[in-house]
Write an enzyme that holds these catalytic residues in place. Sequence first.
Site, mmCIF file in Angstrom:
data_model
loop_
_atom_site.group_PDB
_atom_site.id
_atom_site.type_symbol
_atom_site.label_atom_id
_atom_site.label_comp_id
_atom_site.label_asym_id
_atom_site.label_seq_id
_atom_site.Cartn_x
_atom_site.Cartn_y
_atom_site.Cartn_z
ATOM 1 N N CYS A 2 24.829 98.197 -52.918
ATOM 2 C CA CYS A 2 26.227 97.769 -53.055
ATOM 3 C C CYS A 2 26.981 98.655 -54.037
ATOM 4 C CB CYS A 2 26.290 96.348 -53.581
ATOM 5 S SG CYS A 2 25.346 95.183 -52.611
ATOM 6 N N ARG A 29 27.630 105.139 -50.516
ATOM 7 C CA ARG A 29 26.444 104.365 -50.888
ATOM 8 C C ARG A 29 25.942 103.497 -49.730
ATOM 9 N NH1 ARG A 29 26.137 103.823 -56.698
ATOM 10 N NH2 ARG A 29 25.010 101.873 -56.483
ATOM 11 N N TRP A 72 25.980 95.857 -49.298
ATOM 12 C CA TRP A 72 24.829 96.306 -48.491
ATOM 13 C C TRP A 72 23.920 95.082 -48.484
ATOM 14 C CZ3 TRP A 72 22.964 100.835 -46.179
ATOM 15 C CH2 TRP A 72 21.583 100.991 -46.075
ATOM 16 N N ASN A 98 25.770 93.543 -57.708
ATOM 17 C CA ASN A 98 24.832 94.427 -57.045
ATOM 18 C C ASN A 98 23.452 94.058 -57.574
ATOM 19 O OD1 ASN A 98 23.414 96.563 -56.021
ATOM 20 N ND2 ASN A 98 24.430 98.138 -57.232
ATOM 21 N N GLY A 99 22.481 93.826 -56.711
ATOM 22 C CA GLY A 99 21.136 93.463 -57.181
ATOM 23 C C GLY A 99 20.646 92.210 -56.479
ATOM 24 N N GLU A 481 3.097 115.145 -43.991
ATOM 25 C CA GLU A 481 4.417 114.949 -44.572
ATOM 26 C C GLU A 481 4.849 116.181 -45.387
ATOM 27 O OE1 GLU A 481 6.817 113.080 -44.230
ATOM 28 O OE2 GLU A 481 8.001 113.360 -46.050
ATOM 29 N N LYS A 485 8.285 118.257 -44.430
ATOM 30 C CA LYS A 485 9.341 118.382 -45.437
ATOM 31 C C LYS A 485 9.715 119.847 -45.629
ATOM 32 C CE LYS A 485 10.617 115.371 -45.807
ATOM 33 N NZ LYS A 485 10.633 113.978 -45.477
ATOM 34 N N GLU A 488 11.493 121.297 -42.363
ATOM 35 C CA GLU A 488 12.839 120.860 -41.982
ATOM 36 C C GLU A 488 13.914 121.337 -42.944
ATOM 37 O OE1 GLU A 488 13.618 116.602 -42.017
ATOM 38 O OE2 GLU A 488 12.070 116.331 -43.513
ATOM 39 N N HIS A 504 -11.970 124.227 -37.458
ATOM 40 C CA HIS A 504 -11.917 124.210 -35.986
ATOM 41 C C HIS A 504 -10.726 124.991 -35.448
ATOM 42 C CE1 HIS A 504 -15.210 121.381 -35.958
ATOM 43 N NE2 HIS A 504 -14.590 120.765 -36.953
ATOM 44 N N LYS A 603 20.781 112.602 -39.525
ATOM 45 C CA LYS A 603 20.120 111.571 -40.329
ATOM 46 C C LYS A 603 19.567 110.458 -39.457
ATOM 47 C CE LYS A 603 18.704 109.622 -44.053
ATOM 48 N NZ LYS A 603 17.383 110.152 -44.443
#
Length: 608
Positions: A2, A29, A72, A98-99, A481, A485, A488, A504, A603
């Site tokens: 938020c 945000r 949010w 917020n929270g 991963e 990263k 990309e 192998h 995204k």
Amino acid sequence: MCGIFAYTGAQGKDAGKVLLDGLLSLEYRGYDSAGIFTPESGSIKSPGAVAELRKKIPTGFGGKSGIAHLRWATHGEPNEKNAHPHQDCTGELWIVHNGIIENFKELKEKLAHAGHRFASDSDTEVLAHLVEEHLKKEKNFEKAALAALNDLRGTYGIALQYKGEPDKLIAARMGSPIVIGLGDGEHFIASDPSPILPHTKKVVFLEDGEVAVLTPHKHSIYKLNAEKVDRTPTEIDWSPEEAQKGGYEHFMLKEIMEGPEVVENTLRGRVIAEKGMVKLGGLEAVAKELASIERVIIVGCGTAYYAGLVGEYMLEEFAGIPVEVELASEFRYRAPVLNQKTALIAISQSGETLDTLEAIREGKRKGALTLGIVNAVGSTIARETDAGVYNHAGPEVSVASTKALVSQLTALALFTVFLGRQRAMSEETGKEITAELKKLPAKLKAILGRTADIEVLAKKYASSRDFLFIGRKYNYPVALEGAIKLKEISYVHAEGYSAGEMKHGPIAMIDEHFPTFALAPHDSVYEKVVSNIHELKARKGPVVALVTEGDTRVAELADDVIAVPKTLEMLSPILNVVPLQLFAYYFAKEKGLNVDRPRNLAKSVTVE
Ligand code: F6R
């Protein structure tokens, strides 16, 4: 997460305009609804973007002060009723928050018993009523606010306004950021400096447990015990865009740095450490079905799929349940065998990835119980699954997923304890895992304290044209991963491999120009990975190794090492992904690339 913005001024500026402009600069945000209140004009709220709120605002709306919010959703649907600001029974007290207030249910019961009536499902509204209750006794706005804050458990960033003293604002912080803007004859409250900077560069960042009382000409800061705090203001010369990035050069770095907070947010209110149990509110409705599930299938794409691979190892080892992990884009095109005893789990940051969504739809058609581990509240996957666990990682802006992965892995560990304790997991094991989960934020902070060393390393290797990432068991998906990263955001050829598979095929590529990033923490497969590093060195391959603090054997062997704190093997990916994220970030930055917006990527992938 938020966004809060509040204003009080004696300069003749229109608070309505100041607040709406401020909300626009907080939109990055993420939000699902917006709202505004001024004592002169009252409150207007709207689902959707600030533009939707603006459309509803009549001419003449405004005033000298007010509070505003972008929501949010966490508690309650993203609709107008649950949008902020919230008010007390009298309409005199207004709040934006917020929270997450952890004890809101018990507070709500007590207040309802005392005669308070609630208009929303939100935890925030409870706070307005709590201040109202204290105001009846204290007869003083500041004292009532302080007393109410002392009753709370959980996290908050708050701005509070009382019609009885319309030019006064109260702000408070516990876990959720609050910045106070100090202008000439005007003061501001915000979640970050971006909406304040067009007005003043002088700010005070509140610390946890601090409360600020603001009028146009005066600001005072207190601790929760009413002790006065002296704080020298900070001058910030960030551009509005830098302010949104919290002063970091890129969103990606800001989001990596949020790791400790993200783990805390994913764990908050969910761990019953003394019983070695986990409480997942979003799964309560299907807890019985989950107890009789015989098989789990996890689907996801990219980084979310790798999170699923770690989840497979966790769930099979500790919950004793058969798990398969499948790329969502493959799942729907073959003929997966599912039934009512199968739980199909979608992992998705955005909750909108089309392949993952379609996999869930396929699962539903075949009678599986569908679950989501989703970050974006109210997203399509969150809505279409039968039940789920929200990550609470806050919005992820940078295209490369970083903090979402940290929260996905944390949520999977919670899910493992949840399913495990329904089955054969002992209380002792449950206690061991939950106790260690709580230690992870501090361990992540220690890793992030070594960012400068990782930057030096990334620069050293930034001219490499290829990179191999290897790991075993829990750290095999971490190797995958690390490679995605790097690929990309730096456009360098990188491959993630199980260390055991190296012989192998891929070892044929190794020479003095082909470096490897080896994940070699001190775990059950340590000796095997050490042997693999020997094999690489025998072929003159440069090796960067991730090791456990105190390890000396690998340090003697590898060209460079990054040390991370010791943790349980099953939780080690939560720590180990972070140095890889930082390595990729500085590598791409060194190459001068647009880290937050890599070419050809989006995204949220809402096409097949
Ligand atoms: C990698 C990355 C992608 C996403 C994938 C799934 O850094 O960001 O691989 O992880 O596109 O996205 P969500 O989690 O939104 O379903």
